[in-house]
Design a protein around this motif. Structure first.
Motif, PDB file in Angstrom:
ATOM      1  N   ASP A  51       0.681 -11.284  -3.034  1.00 28.07           N
ATOM      2  CA  ASP A  51       0.383 -10.853  -4.302  1.00 28.07           C
ATOM      3  C   ASP A  51       0.064  -9.596  -4.737  1.00 28.07           C
ATOM      4  OD1 ASP A  51      -2.415 -10.766  -4.376  1.00 28.07           O
ATOM      5  OD2 ASP A  51      -2.558 -12.623  -4.362  1.00 28.07           O
ATOM      6  N   PRO A  52       0.540  -9.010  -5.722  1.00 30.41           N
ATOM      7  CA  PRO A  52       0.220  -7.569  -6.212  1.00 30.41           C
ATOM      8  C   PRO A  52      -1.031  -7.121  -6.028  1.00 30.41           C
ATOM      9  CG  PRO A  52       1.884  -8.750  -7.664  1.00 30.41           C
ATOM     10  CD  PRO A  52       1.309  -9.741  -6.785  1.00 30.41           C
ATOM     11  N   PRO A  53      -2.061  -7.893  -6.586  1.00 30.18           N
ATOM     12  CA  PRO A  53      -3.462  -7.245  -6.396  1.00 30.18           C
ATOM     13  C   PRO A  53      -3.794  -7.178  -4.948  1.00 30.18           C
ATOM     14  CG  PRO A  53      -3.417  -9.214  -7.754  1.00 30.18           C
ATOM     15  CD  PRO A  53      -1.974  -9.064  -7.161  1.00 30.18           C
ATOM     16  N   GLU A  54      -3.457  -7.861  -3.792  1.00 26.80           N
ATOM     17  CA  GLU A  54      -3.604  -7.926  -2.403  1.00 26.80           C
ATOM     18  C   GLU A  54      -3.163  -6.476  -2.022  1.00 26.80           C
ATOM     19  OE1 GLU A  54      -3.296 -10.846   1.326  1.00 26.80           O
ATOM     20  OE2 GLU A  54      -2.339 -11.457  -0.146  1.00 26.80           O
ATOM     21  N   ASP A  55      -1.766  -6.558  -2.482  1.00 22.41           N
ATOM     22  CA  ASP A  55      -1.042  -5.200  -2.161  1.00 22.41           C
ATOM     23  C   ASP A  55      -1.529  -4.268  -2.679  1.00 22.41           C
ATOM     24  OD1 ASP A  55       1.645  -4.233  -0.854  1.00 22.41           O
ATOM     25  OD2 ASP A  55       2.201  -3.685  -2.741  1.00 22.41           O
ATOM     26  N   SER A  56      -2.038  -3.748  -3.847  1.00 20.13           N
ATOM     27  CA  SER A  56      -2.653  -2.795  -4.236  1.00 20.13           C
ATOM     28  C   SER A  56      -3.985  -2.422  -3.688  1.00 20.13           C
ATOM     29  CB  SER A  56      -2.892  -3.049  -5.798  1.00 20.13           C
ATOM     30  OG  SER A  56      -1.694  -3.284  -6.568  1.00 20.13           O
ATOM     31  N   GLU A  57      -4.535  -3.676  -3.235  1.00 20.39           N
ATOM     32  CA  GLU A  57      -5.919  -3.198  -2.754  1.00 20.39           C
ATOM     33  C   GLU A  57      -5.500  -2.577  -1.403  1.00 20.39           C
ATOM     34  OE1 GLU A  57      -9.437  -5.922  -0.727  1.00 20.39           O
ATOM     35  OE2 GLU A  57      -8.166  -6.853  -2.156  1.00 20.39           O
ATOM     36  N   ALA A  58      -4.646  -2.941  -0.459  1.00 17.59           N
ATOM     37  CA  ALA A  58      -4.355  -2.205   0.693  1.00 17.59           C
ATOM     38  C   ALA A  58      -3.941  -0.795   0.346  1.00 17.59           C
ATOM     39  CB  ALA A  58      -3.109  -2.945   1.514  1.00 17.59           C
ATOM     40  N   TRP A  59      -3.278  -0.518  -0.754  1.00 17.44           N
ATOM     41  CA  TRP A  59      -2.755   0.686  -0.995  1.00 17.44           C
ATOM     42  C   TRP A  59      -4.036   1.792  -1.127  1.00 17.44           C
ATOM     43  CZ3 TRP A  59       0.402   4.680  -1.148  1.00 17.44           C
ATOM     44  CH2 TRP A  59       0.418   5.606  -2.285  1.00 17.44           C
ATOM     45  N   ASN A  60      -5.176   1.094  -1.867  1.00 15.23           N
ATOM     46  CA  ASN A  60      -6.303   1.821  -2.270  1.00 15.23           C
ATOM     47  C   ASN A  60      -6.992   2.198  -0.979  1.00 15.23           C
ATOM     48  OD1 ASN A  60      -5.800   1.993  -4.921  1.00 15.23           O
ATOM     49  ND2 ASN A  60      -6.954  -0.042  -5.418  1.00 15.23           N
ATOM     50  N   ALA A  61      -6.897   1.069  -0.022  1.00 11.06           N
ATOM     51  CA  ALA A  61      -7.892   1.447   1.235  1.00 11.06           C
ATOM     52  C   ALA A  61      -7.018   2.462   2.179  1.00 11.06           C
ATOM     53  CB  ALA A  61      -7.657   0.043   2.020  1.00 11.06           C
ATOM     54  N   THR A  62      -5.686   2.565   1.928  1.00 13.05           N
ATOM     55  CA  THR A  62      -5.082   3.525   2.900  1.00 13.05           C
ATOM     56  C   THR A  62      -5.224   4.827   2.055  1.00 13.05           C
ATOM     57  OG1 THR A  62      -3.330   2.118   3.171  1.00 13.05           O
ATOM     58  CG2 THR A  62      -2.478   4.341   3.349  1.00 13.05           C
ATOM     59  N   GLN A  63      -5.376   5.209   0.845  1.00  8.95           N
ATOM     60  CA  GLN A  63      -5.970   6.120  -0.155  1.00  8.95           C
ATOM     61  C   GLN A  63      -7.132   6.649   0.802  1.00  8.95           C
ATOM     62  OE1 GLN A  63      -4.575   7.002  -4.144  1.00  8.95           O
ATOM     63  NE2 GLN A  63      -4.119   4.702  -3.952  1.00  8.95           N
TER      64      GLN A  63
END
Length: 401
Positions: free
Chosen positions: A315-327
């Protein structure tokens, strides 16, 4: 006792009502759905005023045809909004409908819901946008609410409701300046350096290099990836559709809407416009990254490229959380400490394409925009300028073959 004037057959009748003394005029307007005779009625305090209203109504019918059944001068914004939303739901995408319905329920009805359509003024329209601004929302939100109101009123006119034309000419608030920007190249390269060590790091390459939207990435399936030809078919997006009847598994979808159910409310749906259908070339680094990922990716019963460990859709929030963790792992952030949104990765793609002097028609086809005007709204000035085409975009990001 009532007084009745003589009239030509079919031209309408005028009489005085005994109960309150008002003058009433009626005119034949075909038949109702049930087949009974339909009459349109107007009223006034004096006979002369009533006859004038009758004449005007006859002229309107001669010009525009009889209004739809149920159309009358006392219809309020609230009453019409309920009817319009029923029609609107069948005509627009579910996410658009949800946003429009929210504007109607949150701003339009509470502010001018009791006003009659026929009596609306530009001041009423401004009252709606003022309510949005007073609530601390941006001028973009106010502009959108006015747009919904305008579309709703135009539809009312089509159905035969009397809406003053000047209301539709009310100037809309200016669109607020976007705070989104492109990720600086050095920071983008730092993100990709971290992504290179992640099993599913190709997900962030798709965002930064290919300019793919979040819904396009998490909805990408392996059958849309052609390694032999080096192409990605971006023709579907992952979205949750609202239920119309949860018990029966029926979803709210407009007429002609193409959707493939995956699990529960998760569906693969077509892009918003035909320009969203596109085939993107895979540059060598990305193709290699995807092939490496395919060998270790969790098996998805839906064929998803990037999925949860059990194969279900992200789901989008889960995907965005992974993106923030990568940053965070890359030590990347804006000057104010905030993280970049995934949509800003798409802004980055647009800027890199601009710096590479890629022709406008190529930019629009890569980003899936309907025009270069939209694409340029995603482009931001940066320090380093390059002159070559798409392969140099990969070079800017430090992606070799």
């Amino acid at each position: 006792m009532t007084a009745r004037t003589r009239r030509e057959h079919g031209s309408g009748g005028v009489y005085q009502r005994a109960s309150d003394g008002r003058w009433i005029a009626t005119i034949e307007a075909g038949t109702t759905i049930s087949g009974t005779r339909r009459r349109i009625t107007v009223s006034a305090k004096t006979e002369a005023e009533c006859k004038a209203k009758l004449k005007k109504k006859r002229q309107e019918i001669d010009r525009d045809g009889a209004p739809a059944a149920g159309v009358h001068g006392s219809t309020t914004v609230k009453t019409w909004a309920a009817e319009w939303l029923k029609m609107h739901e069948r005509a627009v995408r579910p996410k658009t409908f949800a946003t429009d319905r929210s504007s109607v329920g949150r701003w339009i009805i509470p502010t001018i819901g009791r006003r009659r359509l026929a009596e609306l003024t530009p001041a009423d329209v401004r009252q709606v946008t003022t309510a949005v601004s007073d609530a601390g929302r941006s001028s973009t939100t106010a502009r959108y609410a006015q747009g919904v109101l305008t579309r709703m009123l135009r539809a009312a006119i089509v159905e035969g409701h009397a809406v003053p034309q000047r209301v539709l000419m009310t100037k809309a608030p200016a669109k607020a300046a976007s705070t989104r920007g492109a990720i600086p190249i050095e920071q983008a390269k730092a993100i990709l350096a971290v992504a290179a060590d992640q099993p599913g790091g190709s997900r962030w390459v798709a965002a930064l290099l290919q300019g793919m939207r979040q819904a396009e990435c998490i909805g990408l399936t392996w059958d849309c990836v052609d390694f032999d030809r080096g192409l990605i078919d971006v023709s579907w997006q992952l979205q949750q559709l609202p239920y119309k009847d949860r018990a029966r598994g029926i979803f709210r979808v407009p007429d002609g809407y193409e959707a493939r159910q995956l699990r529960l409310s998760w569906h693969l749906v077509r892009p918003k416009t035909s320009s969203g259908y596109r085939v993107l070339p895979m540059l060598p680094w990305f193709a290699t990254s995807l092939q490496t990922w395919k060998a270790v990716a969790p098996e998805s019963q839906y064929g998803l490229v990037w999925a949860r460990p059990n194969g279900d859709p992200l789901d989008p929030p889960e995907d965005s959380e992974a993106w923030n963790a990568t940053q965070e792992a890359a030590g990347v952030a804006k000057a104010n400490g905030e993280r970049y949104t995934l949509h800003e990765a798409r802004h980055t793609t647009a800027t890199l394409l601009m710096e590479a002097n890629v022709p406008d028609v190529v930019v629009t086809s890569i980003l899936g925009h309907s025009s270069i005007v939209t694409s340029k709204g995603y482009q931001h000035a940066a320090d380093k300028q390059t002159r070559d085409a798409m392969e140099q975009v990969a070079g800017l990001l430090g992606l070799g073959a």
